[in-house]
Design a protein around this motif. Structure first.
Motif, PDB file in Angstrom:
ATOM      1  N   GLY A 290       4.587  -9.046   7.752  1.00  0.00           N
ATOM      2  CA  GLY A 290       3.653  -8.759   6.654  1.00  0.00           C
ATOM      3  C   GLY A 290       4.977  -8.826   5.741  1.00  0.00           C
ATOM      4  O   GLY A 290       5.845  -8.137   5.908  1.00  0.00           O
TER       5      GLY A 290
ATOM      6  N   MET B  60      -7.135  -2.923   9.375  1.00  0.00           N
ATOM      7  CA  MET B  60      -8.799  -3.043   9.135  1.00  0.00           C
ATOM      8  C   MET B  60      -9.613  -2.478  10.013  1.00  0.00           C
ATOM      9  O   MET B  60     -11.013  -2.321   9.234  1.00  0.00           O
ATOM     10  CB  MET B  60      -8.877  -4.759   8.649  1.00  0.00           C
TER      11      MET B  60
ATOM     12  N   ARG C  78      -6.357  -8.509   3.676  1.00  0.00           N
ATOM     13  CA  ARG C  78      -6.969  -6.979   3.105  1.00  0.00           C
ATOM     14  C   ARG C  78      -7.189  -7.249   1.157  1.00  0.00           C
ATOM     15  O   ARG C  78      -6.438  -7.922   0.942  1.00  0.00           O
ATOM     16  CB  ARG C  78      -5.752  -6.466   3.194  1.00  0.00           C
TER      17      ARG C  78
ATOM     18  N   PRO D  42       0.618  -3.228  12.667  1.00  0.00           N
ATOM     19  CA  PRO D  42       1.804  -3.318  12.473  1.00  0.00           C
ATOM     20  C   PRO D  42       2.376  -3.368  10.964  1.00  0.00           C
ATOM     21  O   PRO D  42       1.604  -2.956  10.010  1.00  0.00           O
ATOM     22  CB  PRO D  42       1.743  -4.956  12.396  1.00  0.00           C
ATOM     23  N   LEU D  43       3.452  -2.940  10.256  1.00  0.00           N
ATOM     24  CA  LEU D  43       4.190  -2.298   9.297  1.00  0.00           C
ATOM     25  C   LEU D  43       4.586  -3.228   8.379  1.00  0.00           C
ATOM     26  O   LEU D  43       5.165  -4.473   9.465  1.00  0.00           O
ATOM     27  CB  LEU D  43       5.486  -1.680   9.329  1.00  0.00           C
ATOM     28  N   ILE D  44       4.616  -3.205   6.800  1.00  0.00           N
ATOM     29  CA  ILE D  44       4.734  -4.462   6.101  1.00  0.00           C
ATOM     30  C   ILE D  44       6.524  -3.867   5.840  1.00  0.00           C
ATOM     31  O   ILE D  44       6.725  -3.211   5.635  1.00  0.00           O
ATOM     32  CB  ILE D  44       4.290  -4.262   5.442  1.00  0.00           C
TER      33      ILE D  44
ATOM     34  N   THR E 201       4.037 -12.407  13.976  1.00  0.00           N
ATOM     35  CA  THR E 201       4.021 -12.482  12.939  1.00  0.00           C
ATOM     36  C   THR E 201       4.382 -11.014  12.169  1.00  0.00           C
ATOM     37  O   THR E 201       4.450 -10.482  12.459  1.00  0.00           O
ATOM     38  CB  THR E 201       2.659 -12.778  12.769  1.00  0.00           C
TER      39      THR E 201
ATOM     40  N   GLY F 230       5.274   4.468  -0.666  1.00  0.00           N
ATOM     41  CA  GLY F 230       5.024   4.030   0.744  1.00  0.00           C
ATOM     42  C   GLY F 230       6.602   5.121   1.325  1.00  0.00           C
ATOM     43  O   GLY F 230       6.736   5.787   1.132  1.00  0.00           O
TER      44      GLY F 230
ATOM     45  N   GLY G 184      -8.204  -9.330  11.337  1.00  0.00           N
ATOM     46  CA  GLY G 184      -6.421 -10.381  11.755  1.00  0.00           C
ATOM     47  C   GLY G 184      -5.724  -9.554  10.789  1.00  0.00           C
ATOM     48  O   GLY G 184      -4.812  -9.324  11.618  1.00  0.00           O
TER      49      GLY G 184
ATOM     50  N   GLU H  16      -3.609  -0.490  -2.608  1.00  0.00           N
ATOM     51  CA  GLU H  16      -2.254  -1.175  -2.170  1.00  0.00           C
ATOM     52  C   GLU H  16      -2.187  -2.909  -1.988  1.00  0.00           C
ATOM     53  O   GLU H  16      -3.674  -3.269  -2.633  1.00  0.00           O
ATOM     54  CB  GLU H  16      -2.569  -1.221  -0.208  1.00  0.00           C
TER      55      GLU H  16
ATOM     56  N   LEU I  84       2.969  -8.520  17.182  1.00  0.00           N
ATOM     57  CA  LEU I  84       2.126  -9.979  17.669  1.00  0.00           C
ATOM     58  C   LEU I  84       3.427 -10.183  16.532  1.00  0.00           C
ATOM     59  O   LEU I  84       5.144 -10.274  16.901  1.00  0.00           O
ATOM     60  CB  LEU I  84       1.645  -8.933  16.043  1.00  0.00           C
TER      61      LEU I  84
ATOM     62  N   VAL J 157       0.993   1.824  -3.935  1.00  0.00           N
ATOM     63  CA  VAL J 157       0.928   3.083  -3.684  1.00  0.00           C
ATOM     64  C   VAL J 157       2.547   3.719  -3.280  1.00  0.00           C
ATOM     65  O   VAL J 157       2.793   2.735  -2.930  1.00  0.00           O
ATOM     66  CB  VAL J 157       0.073   3.482  -2.219  1.00  0.00           C
TER      67      VAL J 157
ATOM     68  N   ALA K 103       7.628  -0.219   4.997  1.00  0.00           N
ATOM     69  CA  ALA K 103       6.497   1.339   4.738  1.00  0.00           C
ATOM     70  C   ALA K 103       5.005   0.374   4.875  1.00  0.00           C
ATOM     71  O   ALA K 103       4.667  -0.166   4.245  1.00  0.00           O
ATOM     72  CB  ALA K 103       7.330   1.154   2.872  1.00  0.00           C
TER      73      ALA K 103
ATOM     74  N   PRO L  54      -4.538  -6.033  12.104  1.00  0.00           N
ATOM     75  CA  PRO L  54      -5.250  -4.531  12.932  1.00  0.00           C
ATOM     76  C   PRO L  54      -5.544  -3.260  12.329  1.00  0.00           C
ATOM     77  O   PRO L  54      -6.637  -2.613  12.280  1.00  0.00           O
ATOM     78  CB  PRO L  54      -3.675  -4.260  13.188  1.00  0.00           C
TER      79      PRO L  54
HETATM   80  O1  TXA Z   1       1.086  -1.920  -1.081  1.00  0.00           O
HETATM   81  C1  TXA Z   1       0.782  -2.227   0.070  1.00  0.00           C
HETATM   82  O2  TXA Z   1       1.049  -3.392   0.910  1.00  0.00           O
HETATM   83  C2  TXA Z   1       1.685  -0.557   0.651  1.00  0.00           C
HETATM   84  C3  TXA Z   1       2.834  -0.085   0.337  1.00  0.00           C
HETATM   85  C4  TXA Z   1       3.531   1.049   0.483  1.00  0.00           C
HETATM   86  O3  TXA Z   1       3.551  -1.420  -0.168  1.00  0.00           O
HETATM   87  N1  TXA Z   1       1.728  -0.375   2.110  1.00  0.00           N
HETATM   88  C5  TXA Z   1       0.332  -0.509   2.810  1.00  0.00           C
HETATM   89  O4  TXA Z   1       1.078  -0.303   3.832  1.00  0.00           O
HETATM   90  O5  TXA Z   1      -0.114  -0.409   2.187  1.00  0.00           O
HETATM   91  P1  TXA Z   1      -0.662  -0.170   5.883  1.00  0.00           P
HETATM   92  O6  TXA Z   1       0.492  -0.178   6.268  1.00  0.00           O
HETATM   93  O7  TXA Z   1      -1.321   0.804   5.065  1.00  0.00           O
HETATM   94  O8  TXA Z   1      -1.161  -1.353   5.913  1.00  0.00           O
HETATM   95  C6  TXA Z   1      -0.978  -3.013   6.149  1.00  0.00           C
HETATM   96  C7  TXA Z   1      -1.888  -3.760   6.647  1.00  0.00           C
HETATM   97  C8  TXA Z   1      -2.607  -2.906   7.427  1.00  0.00           C
HETATM   98  O9  TXA Z   1      -4.230  -3.041   7.751  1.00  0.00           O
HETATM   99  C9  TXA Z   1      -1.819  -3.837   8.590  1.00  0.00           C
HETATM  100  O10 TXA Z   1      -2.672  -3.581   9.976  1.00  0.00           O
HETATM  101  C10 TXA Z   1      -1.659  -5.258   7.881  1.00  0.00           C
HETATM  102  O11 TXA Z   1      -1.320  -4.515   6.590  1.00  0.00           O
HETATM  103  N2  TXA Z   1      -0.644  -6.112   8.416  1.00  0.00           N
HETATM  104  C11 TXA Z   1       1.207  -5.988   8.407  1.00  0.00           C
HETATM  105  N3  TXA Z   1       1.038  -6.754   9.821  1.00  0.00           N
HETATM  106  C12 TXA Z   1       0.617  -7.625   9.652  1.00  0.00           C
HETATM  107  C13 TXA Z   1       0.772  -8.843  10.444  1.00  0.00           C
HETATM  108  N4  TXA Z   1       1.836  -9.096  11.357  1.00  0.00           N
HETATM  109  N5  TXA Z   1      -0.544  -9.025  10.777  1.00  0.00           N
HETATM  110  C14 TXA Z   1      -1.806  -8.706  10.363  1.00  0.00           C
HETATM  111  N6  TXA Z   1      -1.713  -7.586   9.037  1.00  0.00           N
HETATM  112  C15 TXA Z   1      -0.312  -6.479   9.351  1.00  0.00           C
END
Ligand code: TXA
Ligand code: MG
Length: 553
Positions: free
Chosen positions: A125, A238, A201, A69-71, A123, A44, A234, A186, A121, A42, A147, A236
């Motif tokens: 992503g 979700m 997820r 959190p962000l990836i 950790t 970002g 696991g 995603e 956190l 999708v 993003a 946040p």
């Molecule tokens: O496909 C994707 O992953 C897209 C594109 C733009 O790369 N990005 C995306 O990001 O979907 P977002 O922020 O909408 O979703 C990220 C998910 C969230 O559910 C978040 O809680 C989880 O990943 N997440 C991120 N960092 C985490 C961490 N350290 N521990 C657990 N969950 C994490």
């Protein structure tokens, strides 16, 4: 703010011009700005993942909860040591096979990653997106891009640059149009800090593909069900209601034929329908969005978000969606649809199960009923239905008025106190009233039950006297030791011990319910949360047993 729009759908032509645009995007990112970036999953909303101020702006623009959190987006596994610690070998195994691609790995973080990015956190992503433009931008910017999906928080994700403009245009510096997203849902989020790894997820990379490479992985409960309030997923992200159009969504699972029929039965004219191509012809009166052929999950993934988003510019007041099975990409597609529906899901293949729940005050019936809802069941509060029918049905009122003249005011309002005095302590009068109530109420409740799919629970004080027990597959007595009930009512209703005892003693005792009901759910716990969990397991097992029975006739 003016959002610069760059069209980079075609990366074959003017090499210099393309490079200039990529440099411009990288420059904005280095200077702390925000850029809408294309990825294969999708779009970002990108910022320098190592710049706390820039990352904070992402949260502002999206309206994203602070604890999510962000990836980090990188160009390959060689970037992992910069941002991650204690990297297990399996991370490299996965990266070699699936990167660039729709897989996000959760790993321990390095101090280089600010708290803003990880929501505090320990950790982080990380993923390597499979899109040439975004990979070029990251390379040129020289740092990981944080993003999230580019939608405003709560809305369905963006799968085109137009979607991004619609959601955050005017509030970010630039949007890069890299064409429609090839995958459409995603990335799959996999926690590698645990053994075995855990799916947080479902996403564009099917679980089966991961398991084929690294063996069994666990699946977080948030993937398939609405969480109980005290549960923490696991990931946040979700726990939030997500991907939701303005109109309420009902997802109908089961075989495509059955789910299409079920939707056709339920959807009024003007409803919104998300269906497989083969069934679109059933919905001539409705606003239809086709997901693609029922056998083509690639197309369904590409279309699911656009379908959900598109209803926001229509007048539909409710939306029904068909849903693929859980295999392959189906798990992610179904998860997005179900989240959009707040896990309001009907299984078109399953039969209805009706339970009757009864018991004295303070035994814990409310907690038990909440557990039923946690399981996705529908609770019917018979007392509430009684009051609704009483307000709406003149024949019902007349019948009562005939036996109890003067209990209604001239405006047709029931004087409850007066009626109460009439029947209190006069057994035969109470019986007369109940006979009328049951005569009118039971047929209504039968209709209500018939409109519910799956698990349906009748919450009725007079389950047996009314004859409602005859509608039930099982009746359940919620019981509890008298002393505990007294304590609970005192705390709940702020009354004295003496009065609480009076109330408990005035009611039927546990022996009565025990003798009448098919099963007993005893609540000897001091903690309502603990009992709610016990009740959840109790009902889960009971439902499985009944389903098994029904399957074998
Ligand atoms: O496909 C994707 O992953 C897209 C594109 C733009 O790369 N990005 C995306 O990001 O979907 P977002 O922020 O909408 O979703 C990220 C998910 C969230 O559910 C978040 O809680 C989880 O990943 N997440 C991120 N960092 C985490 C961490 N350290 N521990 C657990 N969950 C994490
Ligand atoms: Mg998102």
């Amino acid at each position: 703010m003016q959002t610069i729009y760059y069209d980079l759908r075609d990366t074959k032509g003017q090499q210099k011009e393309i490079e200039d645009k990529i440099s411009a995007a990288a420059k904005i990112l280095r200077e702390g700005g925000l850029v809408g970036i294309p990825t294969e999953t999708v779009y970002g909303l990108g910022a320098d993942g190592t710049n706390p101020a820039a990352v904070r702006r992402i949260f502002e623009v999206k309206g994203r909860p602070q604890d999510n959190p962000l990836i980090l987006h990188v160009t390959g596994a060689q970037w992992l040591p910069r941002y991650c610690a204690q990297i297990p070998p399996v991370a490299y195994t996965l990266a070699r096979k699936f990167w660039p691609g729709p897989l996000t790995m959760i790993l321990k973080r390095q101090p280089a990653v600010p708290d803003e990015t990880t929501a505090g956190l320990d950790t982080v992503g990380v993923r390597c997106p499979n899109h040439p433009v975004t990979l070029a931008i990251i390379r040129e910017a020289g740092m990981a891009i944080a993003a999230p999906s580019a939608n405003t928080s709560g809305r369905p994700s963006c799968t085109s640059a137009q979607d991004v403009m619609e959601d955050v245009g005017g509030r970010i510096d630039m949007v890069i149009d890299g064409g429609p997203c090839a995958v459409g849902v995603e990335s799959t989020v996999l926690d590698l800090t645990r053994e075995p790894p855990r799916l947080l997820r479902p996403g564009g990379l099917p679980v089966e593909d991961i398991e084929r490479l690294i063996g069994h992985i666990d699946v977080d409960r948030a993937v398939s069900a609405s969480l109980r309030p005290e549960e923490r997923p696991g990931a946040p992200g979700m726990k939030y209601r997500h991907y939701a159009p303005k109109a309420p969504v009902t997802v109908v699972t089961g075989s495509p034929m059955n789910s299409a029929r079920k939707i056709a039965e339920r959807a009024g004219p003007g409803a919104g329908i998300i269906c497989f191509d083969e069934y679109a012809h059933l919905f001539t009166q409705q606003v239809v969005r086709s997901l693609g052929p029922s056998s083509d999950k690639f197309t369904q993934a590409q279309r699911v978000f656009e379908a959900l988003r598109s209803f926001d510019s229509t007048e539909v007041e409710e939306i029904f969606a068909q849903c693929p099975d859980n295999r392959g990409l189906g798990l992610a597609i179904g998860n997005r649809l179900k989240k959009a529906a707040g896990f309001h899901v009907i299984n078109a293949d399953s039969q209805r199960i009706i339970l009757g729940v009864t018991g004295g005050t303070g035994a814990g019936k409310s907690s038990a009923l909440r557990a039923v809802q946690d399981l996705g069941g529908t609770v019917i509060d018979c007392d509430l239905v009684y009051h609704r029918v009483l307000a709406e049905d003149d024949a019902f009122k007349n019948a009562i008025n005939e036996k109890f003249p003067g209990v209604f005011s001239a405006e047709g309002q029931l004087n409850r106190k007066k009626l109460g005095q009439e029947v209190f302590a006069k057994r035969d009068r109470l019986d007369q009233l109940n006979a009328i109530v049951y005569r009118f109420l039971v047929p209504v409740l039968e209709q209500v039950v018939a409109s519910v799919d799956g698990l349906c629970v009748l919450d009725a004080i007079n389950l047996f006297e009314s004859g409602l027990d005859r509608l039930c597959d099982r009746t359940i007595a919620v019981t509890a030791p008298t002393e505990l009930r007294v304590k609970r009512i005192m705390a709940r209703d702020h009354i004295t011990e003496q009065y609480a005892r009076l109330r408990v003693n005035a009611q039927k005792q546990d022996e009565y319910y025990r003798g009448k009901c098919d099963c007993e759910l005893n609540n000897a716990s001091d903690s309502p949360e603990e009992f709610r969990r016990d009740a959840y397991l109790f009902f889960e097992r009971l439902v499985e047993a009944i389903q098994e029975e029904k399957r074998h006739g």
